[in-house]
Design an enzyme around this catalytic site. Structure first.
Site, short mmCIF file in Angstrom:
data_model
loop_
_atom_site.label_atom_id
_atom_site.label_comp_id
_atom_site.label_asym_id
_atom_site.label_seq_id
_atom_site.Cartn_x
_atom_site.Cartn_y
_atom_site.Cartn_z
N CYS A 3 -20.70 59.81 3.41
CA CYS A 3 -21.06 60.95 4.19
C CYS A 3 -19.90 61.81 4.02
O CYS A 3 -18.74 62.01 4.64
CB CYS A 3 -21.13 60.68 5.80
SG CYS A 3 -21.41 62.23 6.84
N CYS A 34 -18.93 64.36 7.07
CA CYS A 34 -18.28 63.44 8.11
C CYS A 34 -16.77 63.31 7.69
O CYS A 34 -15.86 63.60 8.70
CB CYS A 34 -18.67 62.22 8.48
SG CYS A 34 -20.61 62.01 8.49
N ASP A 35 -16.53 63.05 6.37
CA ASP A 35 -15.29 62.48 5.94
C ASP A 35 -14.46 63.62 5.06
O ASP A 35 -13.01 63.15 4.88
CB ASP A 35 -15.65 61.04 5.45
CG ASP A 35 -16.05 60.02 6.28
OD1 ASP A 35 -15.88 60.26 7.46
OD2 ASP A 35 -16.68 59.03 5.93
#
Ligand code: NAP
Length: 316
Positions: free
Chosen positions: A142, A145-146
């Site tokens: 992701c 997200c990261d």
């Protein structure tokens, strides 16, 4: 709309999955004045939520995944959809008797007259040494997200489809370099994304190659690559691996109840009708030629309409 009693009163429609297909099914079912309960495992939006930039949903221009997810959820709720978090473990029953959704030990089952399965899919894993060990420590599925954890880092993105290229482009905002590692010498991604990737000076490509192992100490510091044409092995020093090699459908809770296609997706046509009367399939979990937010929401609308018609007939 009043809260439904889960055990005494079956809901008209239980929607399994709160991604774009499920939330649209809930909106349409709600607008048809049906009682509807959405069961979501993680958080609404599904994979749409973890998409950095959505720019092919008509009318919205460029929008981020969380924003469009929240708007879809709010709209479904406005029309009376109840949304609860939980994991469906199994489905039993029939259109005649009604369906029971097993919500796991200690949780009340959910009774429903019809079921719309909109459970989507989950990122496929590479299945190589180091992948599991370094998940969350350099291995990610992701970018939204990261990505921000990888400022000025060297990254690889594995895969050659829309997701790999689109999310790879997103990662260039943070990273020093983003190298797409693809098993062929031609990308599967749409031409516009390919062009952008070629034009982006932070992006590089390693063709005809697969990841054999992910290495590191506390965090990832390299990968072992194999050229599939020559079998040559190379070591590449990098700080992070983003994996975008496709999706596996989330169907395990069906336990063979509905017919699946050869790839494991639910066999259902454009009408979203499955092999079991009263159970419909919508979105990425269904056999379909194009998996997009726009096709998922279309499925959600169709499935809700099918459920409504079926309920109207069975009520006489
Ligand atoms: P995808 O289109 O199935 O692409 C998966 C990629 O991973 C392919 O390039 C495939 O290689 C490669 N791959 C598969 N297994 C592999 C393995 N074991 N090792 C190495 N590489 C492997 O998946 P996706 O990119 O996640 O997209 C899923 C769907 O969502 C598609 O329909 C896509 O169009 C859609 N989508 C659309 C957008 C958009 O419109 N902006 C954005 C994201 C996703 P091969 O090419 O050799 O098969």
């Amino acid at each position: 709309m009043a809260m439904t009693d889960k055990t005494a009163n079956p809901v008209d429609v239980a929607v399994i999955g709160g991604g774009p297909a499920g939330l649209t099914a809930a909106l349409y079912a709600g607008r048809a004045l049906l009682s509807v309960r959405v069961i979501e495992g993680m958080g609404t939006g599904g994979q749409m939520f973890t998409t950095a930039v959505v720019e092919n949903y008509p009318g919205l221009g460029v929008v981020d995944g969380p924003t469009i997810s929240q708007k879809m959820e709010a709209q479904a709720r406005e029309w009376g959809a109840e949304i609860e978090f939980g994991q469906v473990q199994g489905i039993s029953g029939s259109l005649e008797t009604g369906f029971t959704l097993d919500m796991g030990e200690g949780n009340e089952p959910i009774l429903a007259r019809t079921v719309i399965v909109a459970s989507g899919s989950t990122p496929r894993k590479l299945g190589v040494p180091g992948e599991e060990e370094f998940q969350g420590r350099g291995v990610s599925y992701c970018a939204t997200c990261d990505g921000a954890f990888f400022r000025d880092k060297r990254l690889i993105v594995v895969g050659g489809g829309d997701s790999a290229v689109e999310e790879g482009l997103f990662l260039t905002r943070f990273a020093k370099s983003v190298t797409i590692v693809h098993r062929r010498d031609e990308l599967r991604a749409s031409p516009v994304l390919q062009q952008r990737a070629r034009d982006n000076e932070k992006m590089q490509f390693i063709w005809n190659s697969v990841v054999e192992a992910i290495q590191g100490n506390k965090t990832v510091n390299g990968v072992v690559l194999r050229n599939v044409k020559t079998n040559e092995i190379t070591n590449l020093d990098i700080d992070g691996v983003f994996v975008y090699i496709g999706q596996n459908p989330n169907v395990s809770f069906l336990n063979g109840l509905v017919e699946l296609d050869g790839m494991g997706f639910i066999q259902a046509g454009e009408d979203c009708v499955t092999s079991v009367p009263g159970i419909f399939a919508a979105g990425d979990v269904r056999t379909k030629p194009l998996r997009q937010i726009v096709t998922a929401v279309a499925d959600g609308a169709v499935a809700a309409m099918q459920a409504e018609q079926l309920l109207a007939v069975s009520k006489g």
